[in-house]
Design a protein around this motif. Structure first.
Motif, PDB file in Angstrom:
ATOM      1  N   VAL A  73      13.449  58.354 -81.858  1.00  0.00           N
ATOM      2  CA  VAL A  73      11.983  58.290 -81.803  1.00  0.00           C
ATOM      3  C   VAL A  73      11.504  58.041 -80.375  1.00  0.00           C
ATOM      4  O   VAL A  73      10.603  58.737 -79.876  1.00  0.00           O
ATOM      5  N   SER A  74      12.098  57.078 -79.701  1.00  0.00           N
ATOM      6  CA  SER A  74      11.605  56.688 -78.380  1.00  0.00           C
ATOM      7  C   SER A  74      11.923  57.734 -77.317  1.00  0.00           C
ATOM      8  O   SER A  74      11.078  58.017 -76.449  1.00  0.00           O
ATOM      9  N   LEU A  75      13.107  58.334 -77.370  1.00  0.00           N
ATOM     10  CA  LEU A  75      13.449  59.340 -76.372  1.00  0.00           C
ATOM     11  C   LEU A  75      12.605  60.596 -76.566  1.00  0.00           C
ATOM     12  O   LEU A  75      12.134  61.200 -75.586  1.00  0.00           O
ATOM     13  N   GLY A  76      12.382  60.996 -77.821  1.00  0.00           N
ATOM     14  CA  GLY A  76      11.501  62.127 -78.077  1.00  0.00           C
ATOM     15  C   GLY A  76      10.087  61.864 -77.590  1.00  0.00           C
ATOM     16  O   GLY A  76       9.432  62.742 -77.007  1.00  0.00           O
ATOM     17  N   THR A  77       9.594  60.642 -77.815  1.00  0.00           N
ATOM     18  CA  THR A  77       8.258  60.276 -77.351  1.00  0.00           C
ATOM     19  C   THR A  77       8.186  60.298 -75.832  1.00  0.00           C
ATOM     20  O   THR A  77       7.208  60.783 -75.246  1.00  0.00           O
ATOM     21  N   THR A  78       9.202  59.775 -75.158  1.00  0.00           N
ATOM     22  CA  THR A  78       9.207  59.728 -73.701  1.00  0.00           C
ATOM     23  C   THR A  78       9.097  61.122 -73.110  1.00  0.00           C
ATOM     24  O   THR A  78       8.261  61.387 -72.225  1.00  0.00           O
ATOM     25  N   ALA A  94       4.399  57.293 -72.949  1.00  0.00           N
ATOM     26  CA  ALA A  94       5.714  57.606 -72.385  1.00  0.00           C
ATOM     27  C   ALA A  94       6.436  56.350 -71.917  1.00  0.00           C
ATOM     28  O   ALA A  94       7.651  56.188 -72.125  1.00  0.00           O
ATOM     29  N   GLN A  95       5.695  55.436 -71.292  1.00  0.00           N
ATOM     30  CA  GLN A  95       6.319  54.202 -70.807  1.00  0.00           C
ATOM     31  C   GLN A  95       6.814  53.325 -71.948  1.00  0.00           C
ATOM     32  O   GLN A  95       7.882  52.707 -71.862  1.00  0.00           O
ATOM     33  N   MET A  96       6.040  53.252 -73.031  1.00  0.00           N
ATOM     34  CA  MET A  96       6.501  52.501 -74.195  1.00  0.00           C
ATOM     35  C   MET A  96       7.757  53.141 -74.780  1.00  0.00           C
ATOM     36  O   MET A  96       8.678  52.453 -75.229  1.00  0.00           O
ATOM     37  N   GLY A  97       7.776  54.481 -74.780  1.00  0.00           N
ATOM     38  CA  GLY A  97       8.981  55.168 -75.240  1.00  0.00           C
ATOM     39  C   GLY A  97      10.179  54.804 -74.390  1.00  0.00           C
ATOM     40  O   GLY A  97      11.275  54.529 -74.907  1.00  0.00           O
ATOM     41  N   MET A  98       9.993  54.762 -73.067  1.00  0.00           N
ATOM     42  CA  MET A  98      11.103  54.431 -72.175  1.00  0.00           C
ATOM     43  C   MET A  98      11.557  52.994 -72.373  1.00  0.00           C
ATOM     44  O   MET A  98      12.757  52.695 -72.314  1.00  0.00           O
ATOM     45  N   MET A  99      10.617  52.083 -72.612  1.00  0.00           N
ATOM     46  CA  MET A  99      10.987  50.687 -72.870  1.00  0.00           C
ATOM     47  C   MET A  99      11.825  50.586 -74.149  1.00  0.00           C
ATOM     48  O   MET A  99      12.832  49.859 -74.198  1.00  0.00           O
ATOM     49  N   ALA A 102      18.790  63.870 -71.344  1.00  0.00           N
ATOM     50  CA  ALA A 102      17.398  64.173 -71.704  1.00  0.00           C
ATOM     51  C   ALA A 102      16.463  63.962 -70.526  1.00  0.00           C
ATOM     52  O   ALA A 102      15.556  64.778 -70.278  1.00  0.00           O
ATOM     53  N   LEU A 103      16.665  62.895 -69.768  1.00  0.00           N
ATOM     54  CA  LEU A 103      15.816  62.651 -68.611  1.00  0.00           C
ATOM     55  C   LEU A 103      16.053  63.692 -67.525  1.00  0.00           C
ATOM     56  O   LEU A 103      15.111  64.081 -66.806  1.00  0.00           O
ATOM     57  N   GLY A 104      17.284  64.158 -67.411  1.00  0.00           N
ATOM     58  CA  GLY A 104      17.560  65.228 -66.455  1.00  0.00           C
ATOM     59  C   GLY A 104      16.832  66.521 -66.822  1.00  0.00           C
ATOM     60  O   GLY A 104      16.269  67.206 -65.951  1.00  0.00           O
ATOM     61  N   LEU A 105      16.818  66.870 -68.096  1.00  0.00           N
ATOM     62  CA  LEU A 105      16.098  68.071 -68.539  1.00  0.00           C
ATOM     63  C   LEU A 105      14.588  67.900 -68.333  1.00  0.00           C
ATOM     64  O   LEU A 105      13.901  68.858 -67.943  1.00  0.00           O
ATOM     65  N   LEU A 106      14.064  66.721 -68.602  1.00  0.00           N
ATOM     66  CA  LEU A 106      12.643  66.464 -68.370  1.00  0.00           C
ATOM     67  C   LEU A 106      12.299  66.638 -66.893  1.00  0.00           C
ATOM     68  O   LEU A 106      11.291  67.267 -66.541  1.00  0.00           O
TER      69      LEU A 106
END
Length: 515
Positions: free
Chosen positions: A273-278, A301-306, A448-452
């Motif tokens: 849930v959180s990574l998809g939201t980020t 996005a920041q809440m997702g990352m937290m 995932a962060l690399g693809l973003l």
């Protein structure tokens, strides 16, 4: 347990002080001058919270006393809450001068601050749940301060339903915990988790319910729409919500970390849930032109990352992220009035040319290599090293690629040193279980962060290219998730608008959905 000394008793009393002062402010707000005495009361709450922090650092304050828990999390959160409270009260007194209904505003604001103060310092899950509900109920009149605005009523209605759904998840989790642990005391829960490495199915369900409640409180997709639409509330209310209240989901997980960390299913759900939201919220944010709406998607996005950090078991990083994000977002919202002036400055300045993606990628790889070496040299190479290095490298790469000069390198070095120092300090303060699959989850997060990063870099390089043409429509519409959720909320519980906001309600509702 030894009898507390006068020093520890004083610190314990100081921890109760902010709640008492906020309740006093709620009951003493007057019709003629609602803010009379409000700033001194908020300042006194901050002074008491700082005394608690100093007492905790000196080892004077007890970790637990009565229903209080003054550990590193509580000692860090109480000054943060009271600092934000003082700033928001002071800002409100100026920004809302002359507005009707200020007595109701001050009472609701101080009631919300009192509830949050209790929430961050309690050691009892039942009190935590009740304080969370009280915070939501006190926030509702603030969100509908301008009652004639239909969009404000719609956003508050959706926020109310999401909060009640989160409360239901939390109550279900507490019933299961109470049945198996025999107590809702956090120390008892920690001891039970330490004594039961293999948990029964019911406790895994309880952990999943806690994760669901935290995700709902943190405005994770698809329950996020209200977060962007509460911009109809006064700016200080937006600051309170985005800098404080929305962080309570992360605090809930920090308090129940020993239970959540021992449930791979709950942590997997939280990561998904959180990574998809980020990723989704970071991409949607690039399509927004309104400053406050862009900040709202940034909060999502920041809440997702937290929560991603919580899913990895990096609880110390989640606490550091929570504090830093609260301070940044409060400043961003309260200074949003300068957006027009900032826009003119940018419009009259020469726009920098987009940096070629290959150059940005090379800067990212070089920065990542240096950071990996630094982490190994400083002994910080652990299960969190990979995502930590990736996040830092991807954050610093664009500026280094745009201006690979000595000042840019020095700024990047200072930022990196400060972040690593914060990482080390937070880890000493917060020591919680990580979980068995943290290494595998770290690889997923880094990928995932690399693809973003790659997608954002290419969209900046080719804003009118084929990829932008495909993604812009769905991203500008927020992936249409909030439209579906809005229909569901109105089907479950139709909104009854006040008569004053009935005129033009359809247009306002459409505007709220488009946000």
């Amino acid at each position: 347990m030894d009898t507390p000394t006068w020093a520890s008793a004083s610190v314990t009393a100081a921890a109760l002080g902010p709640s008492v002062l906020y309740v006093t402010g709620a009951f003493t707000a007057r019709r003629g001058d609602a803010f009379r005495g409000a700033v001194p009361l908020a300042g006194g709450a901050l002074a008491l919270a700082l005394a608690v922090l100093v007492g905790r650092c000196l080892g004077v304050a007890p970790v637990a006393a009565g229903w209080l828990r003054l550990d590193a999390v509580g000692a860090a959160m109480l000054p943060l809450v009271t600092l934000l409270g003082l700033v928001i009260v002071r800002f409100s007194r100026t920004a809302l001068a002359g507005e009707p209904g200020l007595q109701r505003y001050v009472r609701s604001l101080f009631a919300a601050l009192a509830a949050v103060s209790v929430l961050v310092t309690t050691r009892h899950l039942g009190v935590l749940a009740a304080a969370g509900t009280a915070t939501s109920l006190a926030l509702h009149p603030l969100l509908t301060f301008y009652a004639a605005r239909t969009a404000a009523q719609v956003a508050a209605h959706k926020k109310f339903l999401v909060s009640r759904l989160a409360d239901a998840c939390l109550v279900g989790a507490l019933l299961l915990v109470r049945a198996h642990v025999g107590s809702l005391d956090l120390d008892a829960l920690d001891a039970w988790c330490a004594a039961h490495p293999s948990m029964p199915t019911a406790m895994h369900v309880a952990a999943a319910l806690l994760v669901a409640g935290a995700a709902l409180k943190s405005a994770q997709l698809p329950f996020h729409g209200w977060l962007a639409q509460v911009m109809e509330a006064p700016t200080p209310v937006s600051a309170l919500l985005h800098a404080g209240v929305v962080n309570l989901g992360g605090l809930l997980l920090l308090r129940t970390a020993p239970l959540v960390a021992r449930s791979p299913g709950a942590q997997g759900l939280l990561l998904a849930v959180s990574l998809g939201t980020t990723v989704a919220a970071a991409l949607v944010m690039t399509t927004r032109v309104s400053v406050k709406v862009a900040l709202a998607w940034s909060t999502c996005a920041q809440m997702g990352m937290m929560l991603v950090q919580c899913a990895l078991g990096a609880w110390h990083l989640a606490l550091l992220h929570l504090v830093a994000h609260s301070l940044y977002k409060a400043h961003a919202f309260l200074s949003a009035g300068r957006a027009v002036d900032d826009w003119w400055v940018r419009a009259l300045s020469a726009r920098p040319r987009p940096v070629h993606p290959a150059r940005v990628g090379a800067a990212a790889l070089a920065t990542l290599a240096v950071l990996a070496a630094a982490l190994r040299a400083t002994g910080s190479h652990d299960v969190f090293a990979a995502p930590l290095a990736v996040v830092l490298a991807l954050s610093l790469a664009p500026s280094l690629a745009r201006s690979p000069s000595l000042p840019s390198v020095l700024r990047a070095a200072v930022v990196t040193a400060l972040y690593l120092a914060g990482h080390a300090a937070a880890r000493k303060l917060v020591s919680l279980p990580v979980g068995d699959a943290a290494g595998a989850r770290s690889i997923v997060v880094a990928g995932a962060l690399g693809l973003l990063f790659a997608a954002q870099t290419w969209l900046q390089w080719r804003p009118a290219g084929a990829l932008a043409a495909v993604l812009h429509g769905p991203l500008f519409a927020g992936l249409h998730l909030d439209e579906l959720f809005t229909r569901w909320t109105f089907w479950c519980w139709p909104l009854r608008l006040p008569k004053r906001s009935a005129v033009g309600g359809g247009a306002a509702l459409v505007g709220a959905q488009e946000a």
